[in-house]
Write a protein that holds these residues in place. Structure first.
Motif, PDB file in Angstrom:
ATOM      1  N   UNK A   1       0.502  -1.302   0.101  1.00 35.05           N
ATOM      2  CA  UNK A   1      -0.266   0.091   0.036  1.00 35.05           C
ATOM      3  C   UNK A   1       1.148   1.357   0.468  1.00 35.05           C
ATOM      4  N   UNK A   2       2.182   1.278  -1.002  1.00 36.29           N
ATOM      5  CA  UNK A   2       2.279   3.070  -1.005  1.00 36.29           C
ATOM      6  C   UNK A   2       2.637   2.998  -2.167  1.00 36.29           C
ATOM      7  N   UNK A   3       3.182   4.269  -2.155  1.00 33.05           N
ATOM      8  CA  UNK A   3       3.493   5.334  -3.442  1.00 33.05           C
ATOM      9  C   UNK A   3       5.051   5.896  -3.070  1.00 33.05           C
TER      10      UNK A   3
ATOM     11  N   UNK B   1      22.800  12.506  -5.670  1.00 34.20           N
ATOM     12  CA  UNK B   1      24.576  11.475  -4.973  1.00 34.20           C
ATOM     13  C   UNK B   1      23.636  10.629  -4.512  1.00 34.20           C
ATOM     14  N   UNK B   2      21.710   9.761  -4.715  1.00 38.46           N
ATOM     15  CA  UNK B   2      21.108   8.302  -4.865  1.00 38.46           C
ATOM     16  C   UNK B   2      20.532   8.717  -5.548  1.00 38.46           C
ATOM     17  N   UNK B   3      20.500   6.733  -5.689  1.00 41.26           N
ATOM     18  CA  UNK B   3      19.406   6.466  -7.251  1.00 41.26           C
ATOM     19  C   UNK B   3      17.994   7.348  -6.804  1.00 41.26           C
ATOM     20  N   UNK B   4      16.764   7.205  -7.406  1.00 38.36           N
ATOM     21  CA  UNK B   4      15.681   7.681  -7.096  1.00 38.36           C
ATOM     22  C   UNK B   4      14.520   6.888  -7.522  1.00 38.36           C
ATOM     23  N   UNK B   5      13.784   6.614  -7.415  1.00 40.60           N
ATOM     24  CA  UNK B   5      12.533   6.403  -7.623  1.00 40.60           C
ATOM     25  C   UNK B   5      11.478   7.001  -7.675  1.00 40.60           C
ATOM     26  N   UNK B   6      10.507   7.568  -8.741  1.00 44.86           N
ATOM     27  CA  UNK B   6      10.294   7.983  -9.376  1.00 44.86           C
ATOM     28  C   UNK B   6       8.473   7.702 -10.588  1.00 44.86           C
ATOM     29  N   UNK B   7       7.425   8.700  -9.336  1.00 40.53           N
ATOM     30  CA  UNK B   7       6.656   8.446  -9.755  1.00 40.53           C
ATOM     31  C   UNK B   7       5.998  10.123  -9.996  1.00 40.53           C
ATOM     32  N   UNK B   8       4.524   9.925 -11.317  1.00 41.21           N
ATOM     33  CA  UNK B   8       4.529  11.270 -11.595  1.00 41.21           C
ATOM     34  C   UNK B   8       3.121  11.258 -11.972  1.00 41.21           C
ATOM     35  N   UNK B   9       3.046  12.540 -12.741  1.00 45.27           N
ATOM     36  CA  UNK B   9       1.673  12.645 -13.443  1.00 45.27           C
ATOM     37  C   UNK B   9       1.904  14.023 -13.777  1.00 45.27           C
ATOM     38  N   UNK B  10       0.183  14.204 -14.759  1.00 46.47           N
ATOM     39  CA  UNK B  10       0.655  14.932 -15.933  1.00 46.47           C
ATOM     40  C   UNK B  10      -1.081  15.677 -16.527  1.00 46.47           C
ATOM     41  N   UNK B  11      -0.565  17.168 -16.275  1.00 49.50           N
ATOM     42  CA  UNK B  11      -2.031  17.306 -15.636  1.00 49.50           C
ATOM     43  C   UNK B  11      -2.480  18.087 -17.139  1.00 49.50           C
TER      44      UNK B  11
END
Lengths: 199, 349
Positions: free
Chosen positions: A89-91, B223-233
């Motif tokens: 249940x994460x994002x 300097x760190x890895x990223x876990x991306x999420x995103x949205x567009x409007x």
């Protein structure tokens, strides 16, 4: 003197402008750069687990020889398939499933089957639920060889991914495997391991 | 140790090769259909992290991954749980393996010695039998040696379950399914190194099917890895239309210094525009937003002009700078008395 003052003001304003132009504040760290981060203090997480099915043994069927030069293949689906259930249940609720194979060894004195001769085809999701994109590694259709459909498992490959996910989600697929049997194989059985990994 | 466990894994299944028949050229006997045995479809094993560093409470990534910055020579422990939701007992094997970010996906490394994490991270049990419908709490210890070089390492704590071998002489393939908690362990003196990313130009286009899509590049400048999420409007479209949010499609993990393409597939019924567009991407607590105005091109497999960014246009910033400059200088130019006073103070010094 006046010129000095004006010059100082110009320099200051220029610095301000420069600051504004490049303003992209880096993410504030948890602790100052000069101080050690305390990692001993923790909080409790109450979310659920990321799950994968308990696998079942699978059966491959030897295909009649075909093609020129003649090639032998074993083909079949991997049991009842693989299901990933993400109850965290994460994002983001993203996950990646990779698949790897060992070389197949013969029960007797026969030659090895290299993992490069093992082909994996995830096929489309048989069911999925939740928010996000469910992306099979190999779209299929996963038909019987020859030619083998899918990717060679000489190194680990992506079997399935879930991206842009939020919250609880699940996906199932029934992968199939094609194994090329060397022409100099002798009677007996081959053993190998297929590992699905989700993280 | 590693070799031994691999050999255990290789307690495997059999794929009977009817090579005798093969040589004779006779058709292989149909010795059973592919697969579907009597497995319970609902049997699962799972892992979950039970605690995280207090300072990362508001970072959603930290509650599902073990993300930490540790100083060389320190040690920490984290509780995690392995769940068995199948109706039978399962032998669970635990291990720690290195991982890498390949094509923007966090995947286990093929080389078991890709980094030091397997040596630094230990789990208090290497194997146990999980009773049916149980949750077993375990403890992972991260001990970083004093001479550890700085940098971020990736890995995972794996819980693995192996299928039961039914028939040694049969035509079976045994399978191993593993589920893991990701480790993003950064080592170095002092505090957490900065995380940051930039979003490139927003490019409107149309895919193979003619459906509109917006594309942008994300560059990890931190300097760190990223876990991306995103949205567009989309907003202010023809007739005042608004649409969205549309989820962004992107590689899940962006390595340090790496670039990932973000694509936001949109509904094909959307008019061409012009639209005002806003794209928001985030990784943990860090987020960035770009906006602009764009128009989708006609046709298939085409890309239009990059969106005109309007959030912080350079000329506006320059103007702001000039205004600030004027405000700073103006008092000295306009008021000779002030000038004289400052000059007097400076002279006294």
């Amino acid at each position: 003197m006046k010129r000095t003052l004006t010059a100082a003001a110009v320099v200051g304003a220029a610095a301000l402008t420069g600051g504004l132009l490049t303003a992209a504040p880096a993410y504030a760290a948890d602790c100052l750069a000069t101080v050690a981060c305390p990692t001993g203090v923790t909080f409790t997480i109450t979310a659920g687990a990321l799950n994968i099915t308990v696998p079942d043994t699978a059966t491959l069927t030897t295909q009649p020889p075909s093609g020129s030069p003649t090639s032998w293949w074993a083909f079949g689906t991997l049991g009842t398939g693989v299901t990933v259930t993400d109850l965290r249940a994460s994002n983001p609720a993203n996950w990646v499933v990779t698949v790897a194979s060992t070389d197949f060894t013969h029960s007797g004195t026969g030659p090895l089957i290299s993992s490069a001769d093992v082909y994996y085809c995830s096929g489309p999701a048989t069911s999925s639920g939740g928010v996000g994109n469910f992306n099979p590694g190999q779209l299929g259709p996963c038909t019987a060889p020859p030619p083998p459909v899918g990717v060679s498992l000489s190194s680990s490959q992506t079997a399935f991914t879930h991206t842009a996910g939020i919250g609880v989600n699940t996906a199932s697929w029934t992968p199939s495997l094609s194994v090329q049997i060397p022409l100099n194989a002798v009677a007996g059985s081959y053993t190998g391991t297929i590992t699905h990994t989700v993280t | 140790m590693a070799a031994r466990s691999r050999r255990t894994v290789a307690a495997l299944a059999a794929l009977t090769v009817l090579s005798g028949t093969a040589v004779a050229g006779a058709p292989a006997s149909a010795d059973g259909r592919g697969g579907a045995g009597g497995a319970r479809p609902d049997g699962r094993i799972g892992v979950q992290l039970l605690e995280a560093t207090r300072g990362r409470r508001d970072d959603p990534r930290a509650s599902i991954y073990l993300i930490d910055h540790v100083n060389p020579g320190t040690r920490m422990t984290r509780r995690f749980a392995v769940t068995n939701t199948s109706s039978g007992p399962q032998r669970i094997r635990l291990s720690v393996g290195p991982a890498e970010i390949k094509e923007n996906e966090f995947v286990p490394a093929d080389d078991p010695r890709a980094n030091e994490l397997p040596e630094w991270v230990t789990v208090n049990r290497s194997s146990f039998v999980a009773p049916p419908d149980s949750t077993t709490e375990l403890r992972a210890t991260v001990a970083v040696p004093p001479n550890a070089p700085r940098g971020e390492r990736y890995g995972a704590i794996w819980a693995a379950v192996t299928s039961r071998q039914k028939d040694r002489a049969g035509t079976e393939i045994q399978q191993v399914n593993r589920v893991g908690i990701r480790l993003y362990l950064d080592v170095g003196p002092g505090g957490d190194p900065p995380s940051d990313f930039t979003i490139g130009d927003l490019l409107p286009g149309r895919g193979d099917t003619g459906a509109p899509v917006v594309r942008a590049a994300v560059h990890n400048t931190g300097e760190r890895a990223l876990d991306m999420v995103g949205k567009l409007w989309l907003s202010d479209g023809p007739g005042g239309l608004s649409a969205g949010p549309f989820p962004a499609r992107l590689g899940t993990t962006v390595p340090i210094g790496g670039t990932a393409q973000v694509e936001v597939p949109l509904d094909r019924q959307l008019p061409d525009g012009p639209w005002r567009v806003r794209l928001r991407l985030e990784s943990g607590r860090l987020h960035r937003e770009v906006s602009g105005t764009l128009t989708f091109p006609d046709g298939r497999n085409v890309w239009g002009d990059a969106a005109k960014a309007d959030r912080y246009p350079r000329w506006a910033l320059l103007l702001a700078g000039l205004v600030a400059l004027l405000l700073a200088v103006l008092p000295f130019v306009a008021f000779p008395k002030l000038r004289a006073r400052v000059r007097g103070q400076l002279a006294r010094r």
